[in-house]
Design a protein around this motif. Sequence first.
Motif, short mmCIF file in Angstrom:
data_model
loop_
_atom_site.label_atom_id
_atom_site.label_comp_id
_atom_site.label_asym_id
_atom_site.label_seq_id
_atom_site.Cartn_x
_atom_site.Cartn_y
_atom_site.Cartn_z
N ALA A 1 0.85 -1.19 0.00
CA ALA A 1 0.00 0.00 0.00
C ALA A 1 0.88 1.24 0.00
N GLY A 2 0.37 2.31 -0.55
CA GLY A 2 1.10 3.57 -0.55
C GLY A 2 0.60 4.46 0.56
N GLY A 3 1.52 5.05 1.32
CA GLY A 3 1.10 5.90 2.43
C GLY A 3 2.04 7.06 2.65
N SER A 4 1.49 8.18 3.08
CA SER A 4 2.30 9.37 3.32
C SER A 4 2.59 9.58 4.81
N TRP A 5 1.95 8.80 5.68
CA TRP A 5 2.09 9.04 7.12
C TRP A 5 3.49 8.73 7.64
N VAL A 6 4.27 7.97 6.86
CA VAL A 6 5.60 7.60 7.33
C VAL A 6 6.61 8.74 7.17
N ALA A 7 6.20 9.80 6.47
CA ALA A 7 7.11 10.93 6.26
C ALA A 7 6.37 12.25 6.49
N PRO A 8 5.89 12.48 7.71
CA PRO A 8 5.11 13.70 7.98
C PRO A 8 5.95 14.96 7.84
N ALA A 9 5.32 15.99 7.28
CA ALA A 9 6.02 17.25 7.06
C ALA A 9 6.53 17.87 8.35
N ALA A 10 5.79 17.67 9.44
CA ALA A 10 6.19 18.27 10.72
C ALA A 10 7.53 17.71 11.20
N LEU A 11 7.73 16.40 11.04
CA LEU A 11 8.99 15.81 11.47
C LEU A 11 10.13 16.23 10.53
N ALA A 12 9.83 16.29 9.24
CA ALA A 12 10.86 16.72 8.29
C ALA A 12 11.29 18.15 8.55
N ALA A 13 10.34 19.00 8.86
CA ALA A 13 10.65 20.40 9.13
C ALA A 13 11.59 20.55 10.32
N LYS A 14 11.47 19.64 11.27
CA LYS A 14 12.33 19.68 12.46
C LYS A 14 13.64 18.91 12.26
#
Length: 216
Positions: free
Chosen positions: A184-197
């Motif tokens: 399955a494809g999912g975006s939750w494994v790379a949340p923008a909030a964690l990337a921003a930090k």
Amino acid sequence: MTLTAKEASRRTREICALAPIVPVLVIADLAHARPMAEALVAGGLPALEVTLRTPVALDVIRAMAEVPGGVVGAGTLVTPEDVKAAVAAGAKFGVSPGATDELLAACEAEGLPLLPGAATATEAMRLLARGYDMMKFFPAEASGGAPALKAIGAPLPQITFCPTGGVTPENARSYLSLANVACAGGSWVAPAALAAKGDWAGIEELARAASQLPRG
């Protein structure tokens, strides 16, 4: 190097077999590309779909393609021009929200294995008639979710899907338990909030949890 539809599906099936979840990535900051890919691969998710939804998406693909162990693809392919640009950037596979004859022909001509999108039995049958038997079910939740995909699988058991669109940690298991789902494809494994930090350890942890989701 040209590619037949059957060979394309064989290759995308191999990529989907790498892990239960394919991260769907929308990256606007090029500086995030390499550490993001390193975190996801370290967490057990080597197949990465970089969507062509930001101005730096092609550069992100180039950067991620250099990360050892990663298999980077281009998502949101819509036109033949998208296909050529993705191949030039180093994409190893492509993903599209739907499928047109022009897009399919471009991927076959460029030798890019495509995971074409289908949301209905008719769309799936048209792709099957061309030779594709590995597809993206999109938008998954809006199209009826796991029950709809299970229903499609009854008359079309020869087709395997990667559902994407609304897949979450809460419902991923219901999709992955289906006989006609490879991943399955999912975006939750790379949340923008964690990337921003710059919390790459946090993203690696999410990836590791997703990599351990059971299939079948």
